[in-house]
Design a protein around this motif. Structure first.
Motif, PDB file in Angstrom:
ATOM      1  N   SER A 127      -0.121 -28.920  -6.450  1.00 56.00           N
ATOM      2  CA  SER A 127       0.612 -27.745  -5.968  1.00 56.00           C
ATOM      3  C   SER A 127       0.302 -27.461  -4.498  1.00 56.00           C
ATOM      4  O   SER A 127       1.184 -27.024  -3.749  1.00 56.00           O
ATOM      5  CB  SER A 127       0.317 -26.515  -6.831  1.00 56.00           C
ATOM      6  N   THR A 128      -0.917 -27.753  -4.060  1.00 57.70           N
ATOM      7  CA  THR A 128      -1.266 -27.605  -2.650  1.00 57.70           C
ATOM      8  C   THR A 128      -0.492 -28.620  -1.814  1.00 57.70           C
ATOM      9  O   THR A 128       0.039 -28.301  -0.748  1.00 57.70           O
ATOM     10  CB  THR A 128      -2.786 -27.786  -2.446  1.00 57.70           C
ATOM     11  N   THR A 129      -0.373 -29.840  -2.321  1.00 60.61           N
ATOM     12  CA  THR A 129       0.399 -30.877  -1.643  1.00 60.61           C
ATOM     13  C   THR A 129       1.862 -30.468  -1.549  1.00 60.61           C
ATOM     14  O   THR A 129       2.498 -30.626  -0.503  1.00 60.61           O
ATOM     15  CB  THR A 129       0.262 -32.219  -2.394  1.00 60.61           C
ATOM     16  N   GLN A 130       2.406 -29.918  -2.631  1.00 62.34           N
ATOM     17  CA  GLN A 130       3.796 -29.468  -2.624  1.00 62.34           C
ATOM     18  C   GLN A 130       4.005 -28.375  -1.575  1.00 62.34           C
ATOM     19  O   GLN A 130       5.013 -28.376  -0.855  1.00 62.34           O
ATOM     20  CB  GLN A 130       4.195 -28.957  -4.004  1.00 62.34           C
ATOM     21  N   ALA A 131       3.055 -27.445  -1.468  1.00 60.83           N
ATOM     22  CA  ALA A 131       3.157 -26.373  -0.469  1.00 60.83           C
ATOM     23  C   ALA A 131       3.130 -26.951   0.947  1.00 60.83           C
ATOM     24  O   ALA A 131       3.901 -26.528   1.816  1.00 60.83           O
ATOM     25  CB  ALA A 131       2.021 -25.363  -0.657  1.00 60.83           C
ATOM     26  N   ALA A 132       2.266 -27.927   1.174  1.00 64.34           N
ATOM     27  CA  ALA A 132       2.170 -28.550   2.498  1.00 64.34           C
ATOM     28  C   ALA A 132       3.468 -29.260   2.860  1.00 64.34           C
ATOM     29  O   ALA A 132       3.976 -29.117   3.981  1.00 64.34           O
ATOM     30  CB  ALA A 132       1.001 -29.525   2.542  1.00 64.34           C
ATOM     31  N   LEU A 133       4.038 -30.010   1.921  1.00 64.79           N
ATOM     32  CA  LEU A 133       5.268 -30.737   2.204  1.00 64.79           C
ATOM     33  C   LEU A 133       6.446 -29.780   2.385  1.00 64.79           C
ATOM     34  O   LEU A 133       7.351 -30.060   3.179  1.00 64.79           O
ATOM     35  CB  LEU A 133       5.547 -31.765   1.119  1.00 64.79           C
ATOM     36  N   ARG A 134       6.422 -28.648   1.720  1.00 63.76           N
ATOM     37  CA  ARG A 134       7.470 -27.643   1.909  1.00 63.76           C
ATOM     38  C   ARG A 134       7.432 -27.136   3.361  1.00 63.76           C
ATOM     39  O   ARG A 134       8.477 -27.016   4.016  1.00 63.76           O
ATOM     40  CB  ARG A 134       7.285 -26.487   0.924  1.00 63.76           C
TER      41      ARG A 134
END
Length: 77
Positions: A45-52
């Motif tokens: 979920s942290t990775t998803q936030a970063a890519l967003r």
């Protein structure tokens, strides 16, 4: 793995630096969410936030079912 508020910013900065330095070029495919999570020792979920955030900044673009790629003309400022 727990996520600290600054973890996603660390991922954003690292990928931004790779794009600006030319380590990642326009059209290059980024690793999967799970691979990036392992590489940076963060949650998916942290990775998803970063890519967003990277998408919002125009540095990467996602293609459904294909992955995330560096944009053809990423802003370098």
């Amino acid at each position: 793995m727990t996520s600290r508020p600054a973890d996603y910013l660390r991922v954003v900065e690292a990928i931004t630096d790779q794009i600006r330095s030319g380590e990642l070029s326009p059209g290059d495919k980024l690793p999967s969410y799970s691979q990036l999570a392992g590489q940076y020792n963060v949650s998916i979920s942290t990775t998803q936030a970063a890519l967003r955030i990277l998408r919002e900044r125009g540095l990467v673009e996602g293609h459904q079912g294909k992955g995330t790629y560096v944009t053809q003309n990423p802003p370098l400022a």
